[in-house]
Every structure is written in structure tokens, then in C-alpha cells.
Design an enzyme around this catalytic site. Structure first.
Site, PDB file in Angstrom:
ATOM      1  N   ASP A 280      -2.728  -4.993  -0.022  1.00 30.08           N
ATOM      2  CA  ASP A 280      -2.259  -6.244   0.576  1.00 30.08           C
ATOM      3  C   ASP A 280      -3.055  -6.635   1.816  1.00 30.08           C
ATOM      4  O   ASP A 280      -3.384  -7.815   2.008  1.00 30.08           O
ATOM      5  CB  ASP A 280      -0.751  -6.200   0.881  1.00 30.08           C
ATOM      6  CG  ASP A 280      -0.325  -4.999   1.710  1.00 30.08           C
ATOM      7  OD1 ASP A 280      -1.184  -4.205   2.150  1.00 30.08           O
ATOM      8  OD2 ASP A 280       0.898  -4.838   1.911  1.00 30.08           O
TER       9      ASP A 280
ATOM     10  N   MET B  82       0.819  -1.215   0.000  1.00 31.63           N
ATOM     11  CA  MET B  82       0.000   0.000   0.000  1.00 31.63           C
ATOM     12  C   MET B  82       0.855   1.269   0.000  1.00 31.63           C
ATOM     13  O   MET B  82       2.051   1.236   0.286  1.00 31.63           O
ATOM     14  CB  MET B  82      -0.913   0.020   1.221  1.00 31.63           C
ATOM     15  CG  MET B  82      -1.973  -1.074   1.234  1.00 31.63           C
ATOM     16  SD  MET B  82      -3.034  -1.014   2.700  1.00 31.63           S
ATOM     17  CE  MET B  82      -4.025   0.438   2.347  1.00 31.63           C
ATOM     18  N   HIS B  83       0.204   2.379  -0.327  1.00 33.14           N
ATOM     19  CA  HIS B  83       0.680   3.747  -0.072  1.00 33.14           C
ATOM     20  C   HIS B  83       1.807   4.236  -0.980  1.00 33.14           C
ATOM     21  O   HIS B  83       2.084   5.434  -1.012  1.00 33.14           O
ATOM     22  CB  HIS B  83       1.139   3.926   1.387  1.00 33.14           C
ATOM     23  CG  HIS B  83       0.211   3.417   2.419  1.00 33.14           C
ATOM     24  ND1 HIS B  83      -1.114   3.802   2.506  1.00 33.14           N
ATOM     25  CD2 HIS B  83       0.397   2.528   3.436  1.00 33.14           C
ATOM     26  CE1 HIS B  83      -1.691   3.194   3.523  1.00 33.14           C
ATOM     27  NE2 HIS B  83      -0.804   2.414   4.097  1.00 33.14           N
TER      28      HIS B  83
END
Length: 499
Positions: free
Chosen positions: A240, A81-82
Site C-alpha cells: 500500500d 502490508m505484513h
């Protein structure tokens, strides 16, 4: 037999699973890639490496596949992520991706709070401004690399770029978009208000799709490079953690996931978008349709135990280290541990706090310390569960994955501390399986992801809470919760003496 492929794009490797219609993993390939860490706090990767290693992994998978390639009906993704991937007008990568574990953006987080306001940010995004999120990274590039930022036409997250290179189609799905700090989580749309307040163009945000939605098919170039059929459909996939939840069957109210790896995650299914956790836990869109999840994080879960082993039991296995834990009573003979060896996240977002052993005396043996570490990790994870319950969530079943499932004493400890039934699955494939399940659902194999989970996931063992232990742990947990406040100021004064 029909098949789907789940691609899990992690931080250190891409893991590819070939799963048949019975939910069996018939083949698995993993390809590694490196972090780029040029300065303290920086963490980057070259997005081209994700693509190259995924193509190489798919090629290896297809080389050993003795079926008809047209029987591989779908591909979907799980992704770290991110991470920020900036693209120019030709959709070419402008710079290395800035990853989730990059911490250079403290000033940008302050800028977001100043521009938007902490309460308003929580109202829109359901999450606080943390360095790991995507928006602070965009603002960092804007401030420090203005010429490059001026060339940016869109941004995506890691798996979205990988999917684009496999299909030629560019999208972002909701579960990953929820971790950018730009999405209105409840309304499932980009927030024009946030974009205006922080000074970025709303046009940078890509089109949004559902996790199970088909976004295209593999291109002829990818088909030729890998051996896949051009008829193979590609589905959007999920973040995820969302895919880890799907791959563990966290698909209805009351179901919760406890994953103990280096860090620890407690993730609980939410059927509504209207709860207010005041930013104490993360609140994201799920990969399941019209669902959400809340999540708490312990920064050093399994890491606290591996630290203890490396310092006090070097050369021993974890199995040997934990052999005698079952002979130590609840409460480790009066020894308490807080697992703050690298700081803490939930419910204390505190980089300065450090771990403590409380109550040591000369009667304590190594086995007492080992159990205390395991109890402390579990207490920390229970902080998130306590927050969930305080806000009206019912948590009665917890699927445990990761290192916390390797020892049955620890599984029973989780049941007792969490006061819930603990489920251990027969096979743990986590986010990769969740991605495969999204593809299976998208292909129409099942009417719902819950039906898919019923077919794909098998329970190996269950652990029920023991009432006497539950009551003892409730008292110990209350003491544990006092330690942070009692040691916070002391740890802040010790910062100048650390290496």
C-alpha cells in the site's frame, strides 16, 4: 476507450477504481469487512472475506459499466502490508490472517534478534524486528500452533492471496516481500541465512515477481461471477505504501510523500540500495522497477488532532476548529506539543512515551493549542525528513496527501517546517490509483511509470517555504527534539498509573 482497474485491499475495506486511459476515475466501489480481535493486541481477518467482497465489488462495478468488457485491459493491486496468510499443500487457508497491527509477537522479535543479530538483520533486510512484520508472526504460529504450522506449505501477504484467488497463480512481489523480514532487500531474493537461523523452511517463501509483471488472467469462474472478460490481464501490484507513492508521483530522486491520516507517513524515493539508515527509518523495495523507498512513521498524526477535537471541541467540525490557526504566529505563542498520544515510531520506537504540552500559561487560547498540535504533528514528521537529509538525501519537493491538505495554513506550515516545496494534487486516490498505474504501465500504455504519472496526476496548488518562518521553525524543532529525552523516564514511571 481502454480501462484498467486498481484494487486497494485495505484494513477496513477494499476499494476498487475503474480508470480510463486519460487517468480519470470513471467509477469507484468500496466494500467493507470487519476486524477479528479476540484478545488485547490481536488483530485478524478472514481472507475469504477479502475475496468475497472484492468479487462483489467487481460485480457492482461491471453492472454499471456501459462499455465493452474486453476494453478493461488490466487489473492490479495495492494491499495492506505484513499480514500473514498461511496456506496448506492445496493452497487452502489454514487460519485467519494475522494483520500488520497485531502486537502479540514481542517475544518473537527478541528471538529474531537473538538468532540473527541486530546488525546482521539490518544488513540483510534494512529494517528492525518489529511486531507488525511477517516473520515474527510465522514464528508465533510455529510456537503456539505447531500442529497447524506443520501443515503450512507456503505463506503470502493479503493482496497476494486475493490475486491468487482471481488468477489461480501464486506469487509475491518485492515491495510487499520487503516487509516480511525474510527478504534480502538489496539482492531482491529470499534470505536463506535468515530462514536457517530462525528455523523456518525456505520453501515456505513463494516465487517473487516485479510489481508491474503480468502474473496471469482472471479465471473463467471469476469472469462469470464478476462480468470481467477472461482476456483481462492481472499484474502483481504493490504494497500500500509503495502504491501510495506511485499514485502520488514519487518516482524520482528528490520526490517525497507526506501523508497525514490517522497515522502519518513520510516516504522518499531511493534510486539505490546502498544507504544505511541504521534501522531508524524503514527501507523497502519500491513498486517502481529497480527502485526503493525510505519511510518514517508518526503513530498519531491526524489522530492527535482528532483526539484534541473530541476532548475539547466535541461536536465541532475540523474546519471550525482550525479557522483561527492562521492568526496564531509561528511557535503558537510559546506553546509546544509532542504528538505521542499512543506512543511513537520514528525515530523513537517507544510504546511507553506519551504526549506533552510544553510552555502553557494563562495567556494561551484554544487556537494556540490547535496550532501547537498541528506544529507538533509536523515536527514529528520532520524527524524522518531530518534523518533522510542527514544521510545525504536531497528533499526539495513533497507531495502532501490526506488530512494535512484540508487546511491551507497547514500546507504552508509543512512547507516552512520541511523547508521544501509542498504540492497538493487535484485528485487524491492514493494506493488505488497507484495500483491502476501499475496496470496501465504493465499494459504498455506508457513507456515508464513516470510518463504515466505525468499523464494521470495533476497539481492543484503549490506552497513555497517562507524564509523567515523556516529559520524560526529550525530553532523550535531543536527544542522539540529535546522533549522526548527529557520526558522518557517520567513516562515510564507513569505507566503503572494508566488505565
Amino acid at each position: 476507450m481502454k480501462y484498467v482497474i486498481g484494487i486497494d485491499l485495505g484494513t477496513s475495506a477494499v476499494k476498487i477504481l475503474l480508470v480510463n486511459k486519460n487517468g480519470d476515475v470513471v467509477q469507484e466501489v468500496s466494500k467493507e469487512f470487519d476486524l477479528i480481535q479476540e484478545r488485547t493486541g490481536y488483530s485478524e481477518q478472514d481472507p475469504h472475506r477479502w475475496v468475497d467482497q472484492t468479487v462483489a465489488g467487481l460485480s457492482d462495478l461491471l453492472k454499471d459499466f456501459d462499455g465493452n468488457k474486453e476494453d478493461i485491459e488490466g487489473i492490479s493491486f495495492s494491499g495492506q502490508m505484513h499480514g500473514l496468510v498461511l496456506l496448506d499443500e492445496n493452497k487452502d487457508v489454514l487460519r485467519n490472517a494475522i494483520l500488520w497491527n497485531d502486537t502479540r509477537t514481542t517475544e518473537q522479535c527478541k528471538q529474531i534478534y537473538h538468532a540473527v543479530g541486530e546488525e546482521r538483520l539490518l544488513k540483510i533486510t534494512k529494517n528492525p524486528a518489529l511486531e507488525g512484520f511477517t516473520l515474527p508472526k510465522i514464528l508465533w504460529v510455529k510456537a503456539h500452533e505447531p500442529d497447524l504450522y506443520a501443515q503450512a506449505k507456503t505463506f503470502v501477504l493479503p493482496k497476494d492471496y486475493l490475486r491468487y484467488k482471481l488468477t489461480g497463480e501464486l506469487h509475491m512481489e518485492y515491495s510487499d516481500a520487503a516487509g516480511t523480514l525474510v527478504l534480502n532487500v538489496s539482492e531482491k531474493q529470499w534470505s536463506q541465512e535468515i530462514c536457517d537461523l530462525v528455523g523456518i523452511d525456505r520453501a515456505l517463501c513463494p516465487p517473487l515477481v516485479d510489481s508491474h509483471e503480468v502474473v496471469g488472467k482472471v479465471t473463467s469462474e471469476i469472469a462469470q461471477a464478476t462480468g470481467l472478460a477472461t482476456s483481462t490481464r492481472v499484474f502483481a501490484g504493490g504494497a500500500d505504501n509503495a502504491c501510495g507513492a506511485i499514485g502520488s508521483g514519487i518516482l524520482e530522486d528528490g520526490k517525497t510523500l507526506c501523508s497525514i491520516g490517522t497515522s502519518g507517513v513520510v516516504l522518499s524515493y531511493e534510486s539505490s540500495n546502498d544507504k544505511d539508515f541504521q534501522g531508524k527509518v524503514h527501507y523497502f523495495n519500491h513498486g517502481a522497477p529497480n527502485a526503493y523507498y525510505t519511510m518514517g512513521v508518526t503513530l498519531a498524526a491526524g489522530y492527535s488532532l482528532s483526539w484534541f477535537k473530541d476532548v475539547f471541541a466535541k461536536g465541532e467540525s475540523f474546519e471550525d476548529l482550525m479557522t483561527d490557526v492562521g492568526f496564531v504566529p509561528v511557535g503558537s505563542n510559546g506553546l509546544l506539543f509532542t504528538p505521542y498520544v499512543v506512543g511513537e515510531r520514528t525515530p523513537h520506537a517507544d510504546a511507553s512515551i506519551r504526549a506533552s504540552f510544553i510552555g502553557m500559561d494563562s495567556s494561551h487560547e484554544r487556537k494556540d493549542f490547535v496550532r501547537a498540535v498541528m506544529e507538533g504533528i509536523t515536527f514529528s514528521l520532520n524527524e524522518a525528513i531530518a534523518i533522510f537529509r542527514k544521510h545525504g538525501k536531497t528533499i526539495d519537493t513533497i507531495v502532501s496527501t490526506g488530512g494535512g491538505t484540508k487546511n491551507e495554513d497547514w500546507l504552508q506550515m509543512q512547507a516552512d517546517i520541511f523547508d521544501a516545496k509542498i504540492v497538493k494534487l487535484a485528485s487524491e486516490q492514493g494506493p488505488g490509483m497507484g495500483a491502476a498505474m501499475l496496470a496501465a504501465y504493465g499494459c504498455g500504455w506508457f513507456d515508464s511509470l513516470r510518463d504515466c504519472a505525468d499523464a494521470f496526476l495533476k497539481v492543484e496548488k503549490e506552497f513555497l517555504p517562507k524564509r523567515d518562518n523556516v529559520e524560526k521553525y529550525k530553532k523550535l524543532f531543536a527544542i522539540y527534539q529535546e522533549v522526548y529525552g527529557q520526558t522518557k523516564e517520567m513516562n515510564e514511571r507513569l505507566v503503572e498509573y494508566r488505565k
